[in-house]
Design a protein around this motif. Structure first.
Motif, PDB file in Angstrom:
ATOM      1  N   SER A 521     -32.861  13.126  81.939  1.00  0.00           N
ATOM      2  CA  SER A 521     -32.324  12.866  80.601  1.00  0.00           C
ATOM      3  C   SER A 521     -32.241  11.369  80.325  1.00  0.00           C
ATOM      4  O   SER A 521     -32.433  10.933  79.198  1.00  0.00           O
ATOM      5  CB  SER A 521     -30.984  13.566  80.408  1.00  0.00           C
ATOM      6  OG  SER A 521     -30.079  13.103  81.363  1.00  0.00           O
ATOM      7  N   THR A 522     -31.968  10.571  81.368  1.00  0.00           N
ATOM      8  CA  THR A 522     -31.973   9.115  81.150  1.00  0.00           C
ATOM      9  C   THR A 522     -33.365   8.675  80.735  1.00  0.00           C
ATOM     10  O   THR A 522     -33.555   7.870  79.829  1.00  0.00           O
ATOM     11  CB  THR A 522     -31.629   8.340  82.449  1.00  0.00           C
ATOM     12  OG1 THR A 522     -30.922   9.181  83.305  1.00  0.00           O
ATOM     13  CG2 THR A 522     -30.863   7.081  82.142  1.00  0.00           C
ATOM     14  N   TYR A 523     -34.352   9.252  81.421  1.00  0.00           N
ATOM     15  CA  TYR A 523     -35.728   8.897  81.102  1.00  0.00           C
ATOM     16  C   TYR A 523     -36.084   9.357  79.689  1.00  0.00           C
ATOM     17  O   TYR A 523     -36.669   8.608  78.903  1.00  0.00           O
ATOM     18  CB  TYR A 523     -36.682   9.518  82.123  1.00  0.00           C
ATOM     19  CG  TYR A 523     -38.127   9.402  81.728  1.00  0.00           C
ATOM     20  CD1 TYR A 523     -38.756   8.163  81.712  1.00  0.00           C
ATOM     21  CD2 TYR A 523     -38.853  10.527  81.340  1.00  0.00           C
ATOM     22  CE1 TYR A 523     -40.075   8.041  81.321  1.00  0.00           C
ATOM     23  CE2 TYR A 523     -40.172  10.415  80.952  1.00  0.00           C
ATOM     24  CZ  TYR A 523     -40.780   9.168  80.934  1.00  0.00           C
ATOM     25  OH  TYR A 523     -42.085   9.063  80.537  1.00  0.00           O
ATOM     26  N   ALA A 524     -35.681  10.579  79.366  1.00  0.00           N
ATOM     27  CA  ALA A 524     -35.979  11.109  78.033  1.00  0.00           C
ATOM     28  C   ALA A 524     -35.338  10.221  76.971  1.00  0.00           C
ATOM     29  O   ALA A 524     -35.932   9.930  75.929  1.00  0.00           O
ATOM     30  CB  ALA A 524     -35.477  12.542  77.922  1.00  0.00           C
ATOM     31  N   ASP A 525     -34.114   9.771  77.276  1.00  0.00           N
ATOM     32  CA  ASP A 525     -33.412   8.877  76.362  1.00  0.00           C
ATOM     33  C   ASP A 525     -34.168   7.573  76.188  1.00  0.00           C
ATOM     34  O   ASP A 525     -34.318   7.057  75.085  1.00  0.00           O
ATOM     35  CB  ASP A 525     -32.044   8.547  76.964  1.00  0.00           C
ATOM     36  CG  ASP A 525     -30.949   9.152  76.154  1.00  0.00           C
ATOM     37  OD1 ASP A 525     -31.220  10.180  75.500  1.00  0.00           O
ATOM     38  OD2 ASP A 525     -29.836   8.591  76.172  1.00  0.00           O
ATOM     39  N   PHE A 526     -34.633   7.073  77.311  1.00  0.00           N
ATOM     40  CA  PHE A 526     -35.371   5.809  77.280  1.00  0.00           C
ATOM     41  C   PHE A 526     -36.604   5.932  76.392  1.00  0.00           C
ATOM     42  O   PHE A 526     -36.838   5.109  75.511  1.00  0.00           O
ATOM     43  CB  PHE A 526     -35.775   5.417  78.707  1.00  0.00           C
ATOM     44  CG  PHE A 526     -36.774   4.283  78.778  1.00  0.00           C
ATOM     45  CD1 PHE A 526     -36.355   2.972  78.635  1.00  0.00           C
ATOM     46  CD2 PHE A 526     -38.130   4.542  78.964  1.00  0.00           C
ATOM     47  CE1 PHE A 526     -37.269   1.928  78.690  1.00  0.00           C
ATOM     48  CE2 PHE A 526     -39.041   3.510  79.013  1.00  0.00           C
ATOM     49  CZ  PHE A 526     -38.604   2.203  78.873  1.00  0.00           C
ATOM     50  N   THR A 527     -37.388   6.977  76.601  1.00  0.00           N
ATOM     51  CA  THR A 527     -38.614   7.103  75.818  1.00  0.00           C
ATOM     52  C   THR A 527     -38.304   7.378  74.357  1.00  0.00           C
ATOM     53  O   THR A 527     -38.973   6.869  73.468  1.00  0.00           O
ATOM     54  CB  THR A 527     -39.522   8.231  76.343  1.00  0.00           C
ATOM     55  OG1 THR A 527     -38.733   9.387  76.522  1.00  0.00           O
ATOM     56  CG2 THR A 527     -40.165   7.858  77.642  1.00  0.00           C
TER      57      THR A 527
END
Ligand SMILES: [Zn+2]
Ligand SMILES: [Zn+2]
Length: 999
Positions: A521-527
């Motif tokens: 989810s952190t990655y999804a947030d980042f993208t």
């Protein structure tokens, strides 16, 4: 050679499409001979009396010889030869049907087409063909007549065994049966097919003609169809023949019966596709199937079919097939066909491990699916169309190791659970994409990228920093020496990798795989939060990577959207979502993507995909944040050259502070630049703050924070804090509340530490409050769980807090000990409870939140530490006390089990098992107390024998041995642990086996 053959004096030209035996007979009639007597004169064997053999088995050479012998021009018999060669299914037992009218009109000449099983009518005279002679009921023209007498034209030549006379019936005089219009239609269809196949070389017509017998047999074998009744409708006065194939072979059939079968076959195989499918569906018991093929048809025949039948059959049985078979055979689409397996592996090269984002948006239902696994499984589904069953079992696994056939089944099941016709349309979409890739291909070879790109460094830290800063975005923390990339830098690598290869980062073996639950989810947030300029810059960078690898392809691509035309898919077109709402919620109101998803009634993944297209306003970074520093950094490289340092620092003996004052660049930056330029820095004392006037100016007038001052002179914040204290300066309260009034009231009352903490920035009070809460819990994880936040947040906050204060505030929890504030931390916590401090805290933190502290403390106090273990249930038939057995303990027990007791003493066991089960002597004592093992002391003899001469024997060994019950217990525990999967793997499996979990 043909020229040497004696030429017959009398000539007769062949008729168009005449059967060769008929021409020979006509020629023989001119010599008043029986036809077979003419064979030697024509250069043919007298053995060749079977007319079928004559028609189909005469060699090219023999044909030319016949022409020469008959005095005909070369090639005059060609039409006769070819018409015979194109005869497909001859009548069972040989022979010919006939039209009495034709025989009468052309002087008893026979057409070769009458010898075909599929010729049932004379379209010229609109008559049903006759099968037999009315007198002798034999099929005429099986053998070329012999004997000595000539035959009148059009008569039956049948000669009963050992009888001199022939039947001699005039077949032309046979009563005619008018053909039913359906029969004429069938005959026209067959004739047209022959015309197209033989004269226009139409492959489709040829394939239909080849498949026709197979389909006809299959239809005739449908016992539920009353063929006799159908035949009777077409010719009421017929003599019935057997309709059911015998041993898979066609029985002798009369023209009316064949016409009845062909009538249905014409609908099934004819030009009207839909009528063909409907006819199959409307068979009395539906299209009988075994698995996914026509019941009763042999596998080789089914596989050899090239005409329209397989497609129509599959379309007809589609509703009854499993979703997996429908996908394999593409049966929901007009492209339905038998799997060939040749395309699927090749197609895999053109498919990313995660299905293209826009297609993910269209296919992903609003709820009930885990988006990543969904995308991975959906991509795998694209391999299935056209895949043979065997390949189907291994292919998904080989494509993306995370996705198993079970995942595919569960996904398809999930679509099936949605209201109809979702599944049909989703399957259609998968098939269309697969067919599109097979026919039109893709500009991207993902397989090549999967092979080449992971080896590429993707982006260096410096590249990323420059790229991010140029797009006015924050690049995150730089990776320290030797540390693997993390944070935004890791995310950007993941983003590039996914952009280029469509990588599935949920695959645990992946280089950049998600490691923690929050990682995705952190990655999804980042993208999702990448700004458009940054996104564009990254795409440009991705293109550079491709160029470096010599790959001449666009960075991204996806199959055209119009493949979804006319389909109602469970997802949504993310490019058509209400972007204003998304912008308002996510960008303006700074709420989460989930909020926007709920407002729009879509999956959170849909919002993330839509955010990619949204033009986000750029974030306003604080002046101290990296972009500005970076800009100055960029300018500095122009000034702080090696020559500059050599001149000013080395030769000019100036200090870095001095140079910093002159250039305006930070001392630390200059130091870094100097080192980068190979300048050795002089070691000096850590700078001290010894100028109260300067400090007063910085702190009060310029209103710099202690950390800014510390950075300025290259020292720690603690040193500055100490100096403020030393000089008796009144500390400024933090941030917005820094009014002189308040400063006075705070005078001397706030501890130095609190001042340091809140001076570090506006969030200081929050960090202190969090610290208060967390210390009520035995571990940070427990506190974070209670607060519903990520433990990493607390770790970061407290690291910062300790950094600001300059001392450790708590001892971290270990497996045996709960976390504890240090002496300093305890003092800090005590201060925080004081009334006047609370008042200050209340200005940064809402009262109601502060009021919850006692609640938090109560929750913390009730938290058990260490987490209570489940009590172990005792063995019910082994006489030992059951103990918790770790794998290390098990290794110890198995070692005892496999060695005699004189080889089992602590030190030796330890060298054998190579791992310490945690103080081996303690463990052995526990096992002994629990009745698992017994021990004995080494006897005197052995003990003395080990003595070093002159120094005595040392310590006596204790030998251990498993009791019989201990052996049983060991075996039991070994079996139990072997059956249990390793904890982590087990956990991950559980997560994955539930693709239907709500995200
Ligand atoms: Zn006719
Ligand atoms: Zn006869």
């Amino acid at each position: 050679m043909t020229e040497d053959w004696p030429t017959l004096p009398l000539r007769t030209a062949p008729m168009a499409a005449e059967s060769v035996d008929s021409w020979i007979e006509a020629l023989a009639r001119r010599y008043r001979l029986a036809p077979s007597l003419l064979l030697p004169a024509l250069g043919l064997s007298t053995q060749g009396r079977s007319i079928n053999r004559l028609v189909k088995g005469t060699s090219q050479e023999a044909w030319r010889r016949m022409e020469a012998a008959a005095g005909l021009p070369a090639g005059a018999l060609q039409t006769v030869q070819l018409a015979g060669a194109s005869l497909r299914t001859t009548l069972v037992g040989g022979g010919s049907r006939f039209c009495p009218r034709c025989l009468g009109e052309n002087g008893g000449r026979w057409l070769v087409a009458w010898r075909s099983n599929w010729t049932v009518a004379c379209t010229r005279h609109r008559l049903l063909l006759h099968d037999t002679c009315p007198s002798c009921t034999r099929t005429p023209r099986v053998y070329l007549p012999g004997g000595t007498t000539e035959l009148p034209p059009g008569t039956c030549a049948y000669q009963p065994h050992r009888r001199a006379e022939r039947c001699g019936t005039d077949l032309a005089a046979h009563s005619a049966t008018t053909a039913h219009p359906a029969v004429l239609a069938v005959q026209t269809w067959i004739d047209d097919l022959h015309q197209a196949a033989d004269h226009a070389s139409d492959p489709e017509a040829a394939a239909t003609l080849t498949d026709l017998p197979v389909v006809a047999y299959w239809l005739m074998a449908r016992e539920e169809i009353d063929w006799q009744a159908r035949a009777a409708e077409l010719a009421f006065d017929r003599t019935p023949t057997q309709a059911t194939p015998v041993n898979g072979r066609l029985p002798r059939l009369d023209a009316a019966l064949v016409a009845g079968v062909l009538d249905l076959a014409r609908t099934v195989l004819g030009p009207d596709h839909d009528a063909g499918v409907t006819a199959l569906r409307d068979l009395p018991h539906g299209p009988a199937r075994t698995g996914v093929m026509p019941a009763g048809m042999s596998i080789p025949r089914w596989h050899a079919m090239r005409g329209p039948f397989p497609n129509r059959f599959l379309r007809a049985v589609d509703p009854g097939l499993t979703a997996m078979d429908r996908l394999r055979f593409k049966s929901p689409t007009p492209a339905a066909e038998q799997p060939t397996s040749r395309g699927a592996a090749e197609r895999g090269r053109l498919i990313p491990h995660l299905i293209w984002p826009d297609w993910a948006g269209r296919l992903l239902p609003v709820s009930g699916f885990h988006p990543d696994l969904f995308r991975a499984t959906a991509a795998t589904c694209l391999l299935i169309p056209g895949t043979s069953e065997r390949a189907n079992h291994t292919l998904p696994n080989r494509f993306n190791r995370r996705v198993t056939p079970a995942h595919v089944s569960v996904l398809l099941q999930g679509f099936g659970d949605l209201p109809a016709p979702t599944l049909d349309h989703v399957l259609t979409a998968f098939c269309r994409i697969a067919t599109y890739l097979d026919t039109a291909g893709s500009p991207i070879d993902y397989q090549r990228r999967r092979e080449q790109i992971p080896a590429h460094p993707l982006i260096t830290w410096a590249q990323w920093r420059d790229l991010a800063c140029a797009a006015n975005s924050h690049p995150g923390e730089s990776p320290r020496n030797g540390e693997s990339s993390h944070g935004r830098y890791l995310h950007v690598k993941r983003h590039l990798l996914q952009l280029l290869t469509g990588a599935d980062l949920g695959t645990p073996t992946h280089q950049f795989a998600f490691t923690r639950s929050g990682d995705r989810s952190t990655y999804a947030d980042f993208t999702a939060k990448l700004t458009l300029p940054l996104r564009a810059a990254l795409t440009a960078h991705a293109e550079r990577i491709l160029a470096e690898l010599g790959i001449d392809e666009p960075a991204t691509w996806s199959p055209p959207a119009d493949l979804a035309q006319g389909l109602v898919l469970p997802g949504t077109d993310t490019t058509a979502l209400d972007n204003d709402t998304i912008r308002r919620i996510v960008v303006d109101e700074q709420r989460t993507a989930r909020d926007a998803a709920e407002a729009l009634g879509v999956h959170i993944e849909h919002v993330r995909l839509a955010l990619e297209h949204l033009d986000r306003p750029q974030r306003d970074w604080k002046p101290r944040a990296l972009p500005v520093t970076w800009q100055r950094d960029q300018e500095m490289t122009q000034v702080a050259t090696r020559e500059f340092f050599a001149r000013e620092y080395v030769l000019g003996r100036r200090t870095l502070n001095d140079l910093a004052a002159e250039t305006g660049y930070h001392r630390a930056l200059l130091a870094k630049a100097a080192r980068a330029n190979g300048i050795t820095l002089k070691k000096g004392k850590a700078p001290v703050v010894d100028d109260p006037a300067w400090l007063r100016d910085q702190y009060y007038k310029q209103r710099k924070s202690t950390s800014e001052i510390a950075a300025e002179i290259g020292t720690t914040q603690m040193t500055v804090n100490r100096a403020l204290h030393q000089f008796g300066f009144t500390p400024r309260p933090p941030g917005v509340h820094s009014t002189p009034q308040m400063m006075n009231r705070l005078d001397g009352r706030l501890s130095v530490d609190i001042r340091a903490a809140v001076d570090g920035g506006l969030k200081g009070w929050e960090r202190l409050h969090r610290f208060q809460i967390a210390m009520a819990f035995p571990t940070l994880a427990a506190a974070a769980h209670h607060l519903g936040i990520n433990p990493a947040t607390l770790v970061t906050q407290f690291k910062r807090l300790e950094g600001d204060i300059g001392a450790a505030l708590f001892h971290r929890s270990t497996s045996g000990k709960p976390q504890q504030p240090t002496k300093r931390g305890r003092k800090l916590l005590d201060y925080l409870t004081k009334e006047h401090i609370l008042k200050h805290m209340a200005q940064s933190i809402p009262r109601h939140e502060l009021a919850q502290l006692s609640g938090h403390e109560k929750a913390g106090a009730s938290e058990q530490f260490p987490r209570p273990r489940r009590p172990i249930s005792p063995f019910n038939n082994i006489a030992v006390t059951r103990l918790p057995i770790t794998t290390a303990m098990l290794a110890l027990l198995n070692d005892l089990l496999t060695h005699p007791d004189d080889q089992c003493y602590g030190a030796l066991i330890l060298t054998r098992i190579r791992r310490d089960p945690g103080n081996i002597y303690e463990q052995l004592k526990r096992l002994q107390a629990a009745g698992w093992i017994t021990s004995r002391l080494e006897d005197d003899e052995s003990w003395n024998s080990r003595a070093t001469p002159g120094r005595g024997p040392g310590r006596r060994r204790t030998y251990y041995r498993l009791t019989p019950a201990g052996q049983d217990a060991t075996l039991h525990e070994t079996a139990r642990l072997a059956a249990k999967p390793p904890r982590q793997r087990g956990k991950r499996k559980q997560d994955e086996s539930k693709p239907a979990q709500h995200q």
